[in-house]
Design an enzyme around this catalytic site. Structure first.
Site, PDB file in Angstrom:
ATOM      1  N   HIS A 212      13.010  68.814  70.425  1.00  0.00           N
ATOM      2  CA  HIS A 212      11.546  69.639  70.362  1.00  0.00           C
ATOM      3  C   HIS A 212      10.077  68.361  69.652  1.00  0.00           C
ATOM      4  O   HIS A 212      10.526  68.081  68.638  1.00  0.00           O
ATOM      5  CB  HIS A 212      10.921  70.725  69.395  1.00  0.00           C
ATOM      6  CG  HIS A 212       9.684  70.862  69.860  1.00  0.00           C
ATOM      7  ND1 HIS A 212       8.691  71.210  71.043  1.00  0.00           N
ATOM      8  CD2 HIS A 212       8.875  70.939  68.638  1.00  0.00           C
ATOM      9  CE1 HIS A 212       7.622  71.545  70.490  1.00  0.00           C
ATOM     10  NE2 HIS A 212       7.447  70.830  69.065  1.00  0.00           N
TER      11      HIS A 212
ATOM     12  N   PHE B 165      -1.415  69.586  69.490  1.00  0.00           N
ATOM     13  CA  PHE B 165      -1.403  70.057  71.031  1.00  0.00           C
ATOM     14  C   PHE B 165      -2.336  69.810  71.645  1.00  0.00           C
ATOM     15  O   PHE B 165      -3.125  70.164  72.076  1.00  0.00           O
ATOM     16  CB  PHE B 165      -1.500  71.760  70.249  1.00  0.00           C
ATOM     17  CG  PHE B 165      -0.278  72.528  69.423  1.00  0.00           C
ATOM     18  CD1 PHE B 165       0.642  72.932  69.689  1.00  0.00           C
ATOM     19  CD2 PHE B 165      -0.770  72.172  67.993  1.00  0.00           C
ATOM     20  CE1 PHE B 165       1.834  73.382  68.946  1.00  0.00           C
ATOM     21  CE2 PHE B 165       0.851  72.701  67.148  1.00  0.00           C
ATOM     22  CZ  PHE B 165       1.750  73.446  67.782  1.00  0.00           C
TER      23      PHE B 165
ATOM     24  N   ASN C  36       2.086  68.008  71.764  1.00  0.00           N
ATOM     25  CA  ASN C  36       3.243  68.935  71.658  1.00  0.00           C
ATOM     26  C   ASN C  36       2.361  70.454  72.687  1.00  0.00           C
ATOM     27  O   ASN C  36       1.456  70.739  71.313  1.00  0.00           O
ATOM     28  CB  ASN C  36       2.697  69.135  69.944  1.00  0.00           C
ATOM     29  CG  ASN C  36       3.669  70.489  69.573  1.00  0.00           C
ATOM     30  OD1 ASN C  36       4.211  71.305  70.254  1.00  0.00           O
ATOM     31  ND2 ASN C  36       4.012  71.334  68.242  1.00  0.00           N
TER      32      ASN C  36
ATOM     33  N   CYS D  44       7.287  77.338  68.286  1.00  0.00           N
ATOM     34  CA  CYS D  44       7.607  75.744  68.963  1.00  0.00           C
ATOM     35  C   CYS D  44       8.692  76.011  69.412  1.00  0.00           C
ATOM     36  O   CYS D  44       9.094  75.349  70.900  1.00  0.00           O
ATOM     37  CB  CYS D  44       6.922  74.137  68.274  1.00  0.00           C
ATOM     38  SG  CYS D  44       5.799  74.038  68.242  1.00  0.00           S
TER      39      CYS D  44
END
Ligand code: MLC
Length: 413
Positions: free
Chosen positions: A308, A211, A341, A160
């Site tokens: 993030h 995700f 994500n 990530c």
């Protein structure tokens, strides 16, 4: 004693344009668990399904976009079976899907930049869904019509933090090559890790809950190329002042990636949010104190933050660990909500969201929520396997990159 803030006299790299893209297929979070258990033929795992619903309910995600289709699963049933080799199928799909997604984002960034694609001198591509050579970088260069001499670098499996790593590399390239214009493209497709739910792999269920797919692209160049004959281009959005990388002590293997014949295996420890919370302030002290930007007793609210969006609990950990006021992570929370994500690509969406909010403020539009992304100085932070923390100190351009608000370079001598 802290050193003074960096001056803008030296030629620092800057973000000159941003583009993002997502696959057309969109799944709402309230439908996602039903979709996931149906397409993986796992509806009989009632308890596991209920657990994933609890994860999704607390995820802070509203929807996500995915490349993976039911036709792909029908053509490759091995994608669902952890015991069956499926790497060839995954890489075969990713071979086209990653550069195509990257191309959509890059085309938007280039259009905003305002110069021809052939003026790009360097290309940095990152993805967790690739193990090809020539890879997504070569294909993207071909799709965009970049020059054969463009200097390509591809980053595979940086997790990530891949987007932050790619931007750090682009900054270094731009600052050491006068007039370089670096295209960064980060594209992620979760199909590289997608599998049927498994009671023995609850962390994989967390990954499946969080995700989503997307691509972000950025043009990076130095902001000191003020030759009268330099081409017209979009003014800087964020100046990139310094970049650093560190690891949180004692966190080795708490997030790890391994490519195997079953695809990409994500291991995500349940301790990650607590480890981030405990370790983030020390990392920020180390990264920001040399620039005189450390929080000290007053905390860290004097900066804007591009975090993030690894998960709702991760954003909560940043907020708690840095004692941030509510609203400081509004851009990251918004990206998490709209897209999930997106691993390495997500940080570029956060930069895009931050500048959109600044523009709305500059345009006098009502703000959706109380937030403070309008500080001049800020930091971009990514967490990756290790736990690796990538930090970049940013300075928002006074105009937020508005074309026409800054003196643009003249095309005539
Ligand atoms: C999944 C969540 C939304 C769930 O929210 P909460 O934690 O507030 O809620 P909760 O504690 O009630 O958890 C709901 C259920 O999920 C389970 N659960 C949570 N985390 C788990 C984990 N890592 N492994 C296994 N199970 C886990 C809990 O036990 C609980 O089960 P039960 O309900 O049965 O008791 C959150 O934990 C989250 O955002 N986690 C972040 C995950 C993370 O580390 N992201 C980084 C990704 S990696 C990355 O970004 C970097 C990289 O890839 O490189």
């Amino acid at each position: 004693m802290a050193s003074p803030l960096p001056t803008m006299e030296t030629a620092h790299a800057a973000v000159l344009a941003i583009g993002t893209a997502n696959p057309a297929k969109c799944v709402a979070q309230e439908e996602y668990v039903d979709w996931y258990f149906r397409v993986t033929k796992s509806d009989h795992l009632v308890d596991l399904k209920a657990k994933m619903k609890r994860m999704c309910d607390k995820s802070g995600i509203r929807k996500r976009h995915l490349c993976l289709t039911e036709d792909m699963i029908a053509a490759h049933p091995e994608l669902l079976d952890r015991a069956a080799p499926s790497l060839d199928a995954r890489l075969g799909i990713a071979r086209d899907a990653v550069p195509e997604l990257a191309m959509a984002a890059a085309a938007r960034a280039i259009a905003e930049w305002g110069r021809p694609a052939a003026d790009i001198t360097h290309l940095v591509v990152s993805t967790n869904a690739g193990a090809h050579a020539p890879g997504a970088d070569a294909r993207l260069a071909e799709l965009l019509g970049l020059r054969a001499t463009v200097q390509r670098t591809v980053l595979y499996m940086h997790g990530c933090s891949a987007g932050c790593s790619a931007l750090r590399l682009a900054k270094d390239i731009a600052e050491s090559n006068r007039r370089a214009r670096v295209l960064v493209a980060c594209a992620e497709v979760f199909l590289i890790a997608f599998a049927a739910p498994d009671e023995a792999r609850l962390d994989a269920l967390v990954a499946a809950s969080l995700f989503g797919d997307g691509a972000g692209a950025v043009i990076v160049g130095t902001d000191g190329d003020d030759d009268p004959g330099a081409p017209v281009e979009h003014p800087p959005i964020f100046h990139m002042l310094s970049a650093s990388q560190t690891t949180i002590a004692g966190t080795h293997q708490r997030v790890s990636l391994q490519l195997s014949e079953r695809g990409l295996d994500y291991k995500i420890s349940g301790e990650v949010p607590a480890l981030v919370r405990a370790g983030i302030e020390r990392c920020m002290e180390d990264a920001l104190a040399p620039l005189g930007l450390a929080g000290g007793g007053g905390g860290w609210n004097h900066l804007f933050w591009a975090m993030h969006p690894g998960g709702r609990a991760i954003l909560d950990s940043y907020e708690a660990g840095l004692r941030l006021e509510p609203g400081k992570l509004a851009a990251s929370r918004r990206v998490l909500s709209e897209y999930g994500n997106m691993s390495g690509a997500a940080i570029i969406f956060v930069l895009d969201e931050l500048r959109r909010r600044r523009r709305r403020r500059d345009g006098g539009e009502e703000e959706e929520e109380e937030s403070d992304e309008y500080c001049e100085w800020g930091a971009m932070v990514g967490v990756g396997p290790g736990l690796t923390i990538e930090t970049m100190v940013l300075r928002a351009s006074a105009t937020g990159g508005h074309v026409g608000d800054e003196v643009k370079k003249s095309t005539t001598a």
